[in-house]
Design an enzyme around this catalytic site. Structure first.
Site, PDB file in Angstrom:
ATOM      1  N   LEU A 176       2.195  34.985 -75.971  1.00  0.00           N
ATOM      2  CA  LEU A 176       2.517  36.391 -75.218  1.00  0.00           C
ATOM      3  C   LEU A 176       4.009  36.157 -75.391  1.00  0.00           C
ATOM      4  O   LEU A 176       4.600  37.217 -75.657  1.00  0.00           O
ATOM      5  CB  LEU A 176       2.107  36.166 -73.738  1.00  0.00           C
ATOM      6  CG  LEU A 176       2.792  37.102 -72.813  1.00  0.00           C
ATOM      7  CD1 LEU A 176       2.206  38.538 -73.196  1.00  0.00           C
ATOM      8  CD2 LEU A 176       2.303  36.633 -71.234  1.00  0.00           C
ATOM      9  N   THR A 177       5.034  35.282 -75.050  1.00  0.00           N
ATOM     10  CA  THR A 177       6.302  35.301 -74.979  1.00  0.00           C
ATOM     11  C   THR A 177       6.948  35.689 -76.358  1.00  0.00           C
ATOM     12  O   THR A 177       6.240  35.205 -77.461  1.00  0.00           O
ATOM     13  CB  THR A 177       6.884  33.886 -74.493  1.00  0.00           C
ATOM     14  OG1 THR A 177       6.289  33.718 -73.124  1.00  0.00           O
ATOM     15  CG2 THR A 177       8.400  33.807 -74.534  1.00  0.00           C
ATOM     16  N   GLU A 178       7.781  36.557 -76.373  1.00  0.00           N
ATOM     17  CA  GLU A 178       8.953  36.825 -77.382  1.00  0.00           C
ATOM     18  C   GLU A 178      10.201  36.511 -77.302  1.00  0.00           C
ATOM     19  O   GLU A 178      10.493  36.484 -75.964  1.00  0.00           O
ATOM     20  CB  GLU A 178       8.531  38.137 -77.836  1.00  0.00           C
ATOM     21  CG  GLU A 178       7.018  38.495 -78.251  1.00  0.00           C
ATOM     22  CD  GLU A 178       6.811  40.110 -78.621  1.00  0.00           C
ATOM     23  OE1 GLU A 178       7.994  40.805 -78.533  1.00  0.00           O
ATOM     24  OE2 GLU A 178       5.706  40.145 -79.122  1.00  0.00           O
ATOM     25  N   GLU A 238       4.582  29.671 -68.146  1.00  0.00           N
ATOM     26  CA  GLU A 238       3.397  30.496 -67.465  1.00  0.00           C
ATOM     27  C   GLU A 238       3.945  31.320 -66.252  1.00  0.00           C
ATOM     28  O   GLU A 238       3.273  31.523 -65.197  1.00  0.00           O
ATOM     29  CB  GLU A 238       2.177  29.705 -67.187  1.00  0.00           C
ATOM     30  CG  GLU A 238       1.737  28.965 -68.621  1.00  0.00           C
ATOM     31  CD  GLU A 238       0.408  28.328 -68.434  1.00  0.00           C
ATOM     32  OE1 GLU A 238      -0.589  28.889 -67.505  1.00  0.00           O
ATOM     33  OE2 GLU A 238       0.182  27.314 -69.369  1.00  0.00           O
ATOM     34  N   GLN A 256      16.101   8.460 -58.086  1.00  0.00           N
ATOM     35  CA  GLN A 256      17.215   7.759 -56.961  1.00  0.00           C
ATOM     36  C   GLN A 256      16.592   6.672 -56.518  1.00  0.00           C
ATOM     37  O   GLN A 256      17.507   5.514 -56.330  1.00  0.00           O
ATOM     38  CB  GLN A 256      17.116   8.838 -55.714  1.00  0.00           C
ATOM     39  CG  GLN A 256      18.125   8.745 -54.910  1.00  0.00           C
ATOM     40  CD  GLN A 256      19.630   8.876 -55.802  1.00  0.00           C
ATOM     41  OE1 GLN A 256      19.910   9.563 -56.565  1.00  0.00           O
ATOM     42  NE2 GLN A 256      20.599   8.281 -55.179  1.00  0.00           N
ATOM     43  N   GLY A 284      19.629   2.592 -60.878  1.00  0.00           N
ATOM     44  CA  GLY A 284      20.109   2.625 -62.213  1.00  0.00           C
ATOM     45  C   GLY A 284      19.071   2.434 -63.156  1.00  0.00           C
ATOM     46  O   GLY A 284      18.928   3.180 -64.201  1.00  0.00           O
ATOM     47  N   ILE A 295       5.595  28.587 -78.087  1.00  0.00           N
ATOM     48  CA  ILE A 295       3.999  28.693 -78.138  1.00  0.00           C
ATOM     49  C   ILE A 295       3.680  27.327 -78.083  1.00  0.00           C
ATOM     50  O   ILE A 295       3.722  26.516 -79.044  1.00  0.00           O
ATOM     51  CB  ILE A 295       3.598  29.495 -79.277  1.00  0.00           C
ATOM     52  CG1 ILE A 295       4.073  31.125 -79.515  1.00  0.00           C
ATOM     53  CG2 ILE A 295       1.912  29.192 -79.374  1.00  0.00           C
ATOM     54  CD1 ILE A 295       3.918  31.865 -78.139  1.00  0.00           C
TER      55      ILE A 295
END
Lengths: 261, 379
Positions: B125-127, B363, B336, B340, B157
């Site tokens: 979906l994402t571009e 998402e 935390q 260390g 993707i």
């Protein structure tokens, strides 16, 4: 087709038991139950005989709270489970357990092979298997780490302290298995979902002719307390101490603690 | 009202936990360090019938309920968040939309091998110019005889390069805005289908995240999923399920943070006492546990709504919003508490913290979740 039965015990998961700091008593409040460890190997052995040799494979159990175990066990291979669920079974010993299991197995009838874990995760008496064999009039084979059914009979390998014994048993037998006989499966999602469709049979003591009054436990648990290991949290090799000096210091400390006496 | 999981759901948790502890957790740090996609785990997920948890048996799945699916993702992510998202993407965003919108032929051809674990899925979906503004799709699909011809590129993707089957959104009619977006089922071997750059990420490094490029990529007409113009709706509906899944992933990460922190608080001695005896640590653990419990209720409730065919879009957004923020907070507190040591790779909590961040982003970002929730309140 050979008929194979695995026996299992539904035990408290020892990982959930807490030892109370003040009196070392055991706290079971948050303890869940599980299939006794070696009994998982017994169930897996039966499942493999079903898959690889076409044996009919069933499971049996008895105890105070065993209905909670049924789906878990059924997802691991057996076609059905026959069980006795009685509250008072919480405090019985292996003499009573084996009599009840023998009654269930006799009721099933024509069982060729009974598989038990070598001992249970809780009491580890190692008695149920041999007692069952005596009650059923079957051969008894313990410490089994290989198991097969052949044309001739039941072939087993026993792992003993000083060697390995290979045996062939004719006729029905009770075998008790060690953990290295197999790696118990993680049931698949479909096997878990299919478990609810498999039959279970709740059996009464009357049906197997078990008389409570004539079969009282011979063993009575008086008390159980946990052991707590207290650590000193000492570091021996501090301040650039040589290995030799550190070893001497360690020996001195162990002597002072009475650990080498 | 019943807060009790069914016996079956408990057994599924037990099964996945055992699998995750023995097969997934032992390689989690290694696949993270080496950015290695855990192919061997996919075969094991297939053997355990976990590749199509919520897909009916007739289409190759297991036919389990949505809460069970949440439990599966939670338990896997508790051991390894990369593995959790590989499966969640495959199930929520690929298997589910084909089940919901696919034709019988599409289900037989694509869903059966996906849900049975023969094939892996990815969702495009994402571009580069259409992230939160998912409607601004630039990828185009033009009908040419019996084929649609796709041109454009997708980014971020999940499962890119390793997946066999891709659900791809593309514009079939730019003039119609979101109603001009259509969904297609694509195979990695279609001509013009190109796997681009693999991203180098902060976390979930065992999962693959790539560009997918379409250069005159020809897709048979029968691979249109749903109707022309239905793509945005399909994407949003799939993302509702996906968001509950990401909520479950975040929940698993948060639980892992708590588990490790409790263990460390009991072991680590300072001032002659285990650090768990100090109130500062106790309060952090109490906050983590409380928020994790809230997140669990939200995630399971969203799944319960879906299972009962009730609207669950806002609840899935709430589950993802809360669980992902809980995972981040738990990650920060876990590091935390470990001091260390927590900042080093000697302990897994630094990985949990890195993995947690993405759950607030993909998402739908935290901000988008709030838009969805507010939108439901005000409509």
């Amino acid at each position: 087709m050979k008929k194979v039965v695995a026996c299992y015990k539904w035990v408290i998961d020892e990982a959930d038991i807490r030892v109370e700091e003040k009196d070392h008593s055991l706290n079971f409040e948050r303890a869940k139950y599980k299939i006794s460890e070696y009994d998982r190997n017994a169930i897996e052995a039966g499942a493999l005989l079903n898959e690889e040799k076409g044996c009919e494979f069933l499971a049996v159990t008895c105890g105070p709270n065993v209905e909670a175990s049924l789906k878990d066990v059924l997802s691991r291979g057996p076609a059905s489970i026959s069980y006795v669920n009685e509250e008072w079974l919480a405090d019985v010993d292996s003499s009573v357990t084996s009599k009840i299991l023998a009654g269930i197995i006799k009721k099933i009838g024509n069982v060729d092979l009974v598989i038990c874990g070598e001992g249970s995760s809780d009491d580890y008496s190692q008695q149920v298997g041999p007692r069952l064999a005596a009650l059923l009039g079957y051969a008894s084979v313990t410490f089994v780490n290989k198991l097969d059914i052949t044309e001739e009979g039941i072939k087993v390998e026993r792992k003993l302290e000083d060697g390995v014994e290979v045996l062939e048993v004719k006729g029905p037998a009770v075998v008790t298995v060690l953990p290295d006989i197999n790696k118990p499966r993680i049931p698949s999602l479909k096997q878990i979902l299919a478990a609810k469709k498999k039959p279970t049979e709740k059996i009464s003591l009357k049906e197997i002719g078990f008389d409570i009054n004539a079969s009282q436990p011979k063993l009575k648990t008086l008390s159980i307390s946990g052991t707590v290991m207290e650590r000193k949290n000492m570091q021996i090799n501090t301040d650039g101490l040589s290995i030799k000096d550190a070893a001497l210091k360690l020996v001195k400390q162990l002597n002072a603690d009475g650990s080498l006496a | 009202m019943n807060f009790q999981l069914t016996e079956e759901q408990e057994l599924i948790r037990q099964m996945v936990r055992e699998f995750a502890e023995t097969e997934v957790k032992p390689i989690a740090a290694e696949i993270d360090k080496n950015h290695r996609f855990p192919k061997e785990t996919l075969q094991k997920l297939k053997d355990l019938n976990l590749m199509g948890v919520i897909i009916p048996e007739e289409y190759g799945g297991s036919g389990a309920d949505a809460i069970s699916y949440m439990i599966v993702i939670e338990e896997l992510s508790r051991a390894c968040a990369s593995t959790g998202i590989i499966l969640a993407t495959h199930t929520s965003l690929v298997c589910y939309p084909i089940l919901k919108y696919g034709t019988e032929e599409q289900k037989q051809k694509y869903l059966v091998p996906l849900a049975s674990g023969e094939k892996l899925g990815a969702f495009c979906l994402t571009e580069p110019g259409a992230g939160t503004d998912a409607a601004s799709q630039q990828t185009t699909a033009v009908l040419d005889g019996d084929y649609y011809v796709l041109n454009g590129s997708k980014c971020f993707i999940t499962n890119g390069g390793y997946a066999d089957t891709y659900i791809v959104m593309a514009m079939t009619d730019k003039g119609k805005g979101t109603k001009g977006i259509s969904a297609f089922i694509m195979e990695k071997d279609f001509p013009g289908f190109i796997v681009g750059q693999t991203e180098d990420k902060l976390g979930i490094r065992g999962s693959s995240t790539t560009e997918i490029i379409f250069k005159d990529c020809r897709v048979p007409k029968e691979n249109l999923l749903g109707q022309e113009g239905q793509g945005f709706k399909i994407a949003m509906h799939s993302l509702d399920v996906g968001r509950a899944g990401v909520g479950a992933q975040a929940l698993g990460i948060a639980q892992a943070c708590l588990d490790e922190s409790v263990k460390y608080a009991k072991e680590r001695v300072q001032f002659d006492k285990p650090i768990g005896s100090f109130q500062a640590i106790q309060w952090m653990l109490a906050d983590m546990a409380t928020k994790i419990q809230c997140a669990r209720h939200l995630v399971y409730h969203a799944a319960w709504l879906k299972e009962n065919n009730l609207p669950f879009s806002a609840e899935a957004a709430m589950a993802k919003l809360y669980a992902s923020e809980t995972a981040m907070e738990a990650g920060i507190k876990a590091v935390q508490i470990h001091g260390g040591h927590g900042y080093t790779t000697n302990y897994p909590v630094e990985r949990f913290l890195r993995d947690a961040k993405i759950t607030e982003i993909y998402e739908g970002t935290t901000e988008v979740m709030k838009m969805v929730i507010a939108g439901n309140l005000l409509k």
